[in-house]
Design an enzyme around this catalytic site. Structure first.
Site, short mmCIF file in Angstrom:
data_model
loop_
_atom_site.label_atom_id
_atom_site.label_comp_id
_atom_site.label_asym_id
_atom_site.label_seq_id
_atom_site.Cartn_x
_atom_site.Cartn_y
_atom_site.Cartn_z
N LYS A 38 -24.18 -0.08 17.71
CA LYS A 38 -23.05 0.71 18.21
C LYS A 38 -23.14 2.14 17.68
O LYS A 38 -22.95 3.11 18.43
CB LYS A 38 -21.73 0.05 17.81
N GLN B 292 -14.84 -4.55 13.31
CA GLN B 292 -15.83 -5.56 13.71
C GLN B 292 -15.37 -6.93 13.24
O GLN B 292 -14.97 -7.12 12.09
CB GLN B 292 -17.20 -5.20 13.09
N ASP C 132 -11.48 -1.69 21.56
CA ASP C 132 -11.88 -3.07 21.83
C ASP C 132 -10.92 -3.75 22.80
O ASP C 132 -11.18 -4.87 23.25
CB ASP C 132 -11.86 -3.86 20.51
N1 GUN Z 1 -17.68 -9.36 17.12
C1 GUN Z 1 -18.45 -9.85 18.12
N2 GUN Z 1 -18.25 -9.16 19.26
C2 GUN Z 1 -17.33 -8.21 18.97
C3 GUN Z 1 -16.72 -7.17 19.74
O1 GUN Z 1 -16.96 -6.97 20.94
N3 GUN Z 1 -15.81 -6.41 19.07
C4 GUN Z 1 -15.50 -6.61 17.77
N4 GUN Z 1 -14.59 -5.82 17.19
N5 GUN Z 1 -16.05 -7.56 17.03
C5 GUN Z 1 -16.97 -8.35 17.64
#
Ligand code: GUN
Length: 308
Positions: A52, A96, A119
């Site tokens: 990311k 995350q 998100d």
């Molecule tokens: N953990 C696994 N996939 C994601 C996601 O798309 N966003 C977040 N914040 N955590 C994750």
């Protein structure tokens, strides 16, 4: 033989569309900014966050990582979130998941300013999704909708089955498909006759976190099969069960000591599906692309709001 749905090329298209928007924001005021909280030392989470941050760098989005230890408390995380909420140059906040077990995850997610929730999992934005009004959508399901649209896979009027009921993938996926006029069934670990239900699907989305659970008997011939799973397998038996006698996969396993496998058996999907997202190279890249798009959306909204 199924058409391979190439997540990397759709990611590239989405990122390319973000480029001029980032440049325009940077020229007008400042680039978009993303704050990422990565708590503890979960290897998979660290890998996702690296991807990311790298995507931000490539696009010219400012990003910042906060990396508290696995012992972090709910109060400490709430303070970090509040600090990012207050920072004017931060448009998007990503916490995350999963957070360490002692942390009250729902409280932390609730603390994120909904306008910075890239998100799309703050309860206010979940409400916007349910009522189908504008707002950020969770990145993985939003990326899958983009993939279906850009490959011309018809959703309206078709039967869709989603395996998995997580807040971040399964539930929002079902809602997005329903809003596009699919008839949607959500299945999970306690659904009886799972294969039979899945065999009804024109569009089958597997997001349950079980390596190669979806086999030939789950797949309606010519269905679009979307594999969200990212499972690591590390035994010879699993490699043989899933990849049979593929010499390439045996060699890759011998070299790496483990293999990445989705929730769908890839050989069965290739044989029976009409279209299929491989792992890796299918859904994974789309999640990152939609995070970038959500961050640019948030920056445009905030800077637009500031200048009026
Ligand atoms: N953990 C696994 N996939 C994601 C996601 O798309 N966003 C977040 N914040 N955590 C994750």
């Amino acid at each position: 033989m199924a058409l391979i749905l190439d997540g990397n090329s759709i990611r590239d298209q989405i990122l390319k569309e973000c480029q001029p928007r980032v440049a325009a924001l940077a020229a007008a005021e400042r680039p978009p900014g993303l704050g990422v909280i990565l708590a503890g030392d979960n290897d998979a989470s660290a890998r996702y966050v690296r991807s990311k941050v790298k995507a931000c760098q490539t696009l010219g989005i400012y990003s910042e990582q906060l990396t508290p230890p696995a012992s972090v408390t709910t109060a400490e995380l709430l303070e970090m979130v509040e600090c990012l909420n207050q920072r004017p140059e931060i448009d998007g906040i990503l916490v995350q998941l999963p957070l360490p077990p002692q942390v009250d995850t729902k409280r932390v997610l609730l603390a994120v300013n909904p306008e910075k929730d890239v998100d799309g999992i703050h309860p206010l934005n979940v409400g916007r999704l349910v009522e189908n009004t504008p707002g950020p959508r969770p990145c993985t399901p939003a990326g899958i909708m983009e993939l279906l649209k850009r490959y011309g896979i018809v959703v309206s009027g078709r039967r869709a089955v989603v395996i998995g009921r997580s807040d971040i993938v399964g539930k929002p996926m079902a809602l997005l498909l329903m809003h596009q006029h699919a008839t949607v069934t959500i299945c999970h670990s306690r659904t009886p006759n799972l294969a039979e239900v899945c065999r009804e699907a024109d569009i089958l989305v597997a997001a349950i976190g079980r390596a190669a659970l979806v086999t030939a008997d789950f797949i309606k011939p010519c269905a679009a099969v979307i594999d969200v799973g990212q499972n690591r397998i590390s035994t010879q038996e699993e490699v043989r069960r899933i990849f049979r006698d593929s010499p390439e996969k045996q060699a890759e396993f011998a070299r790496k000591g483990s293999l990445l496998v989705g929730d769908v058996n890839p050989l069965d999907a290739l044989e029976w599906a009409g279209a299929y997202t491989p792992v890796p190279g299918g859904v994974g890249p789309l999640t990152i692309a939609m995070l970038m798009a959500n961050t640019v959306d948030a920056a445009e909204r905030r800077l637009g709001a500031c200048s009026t």
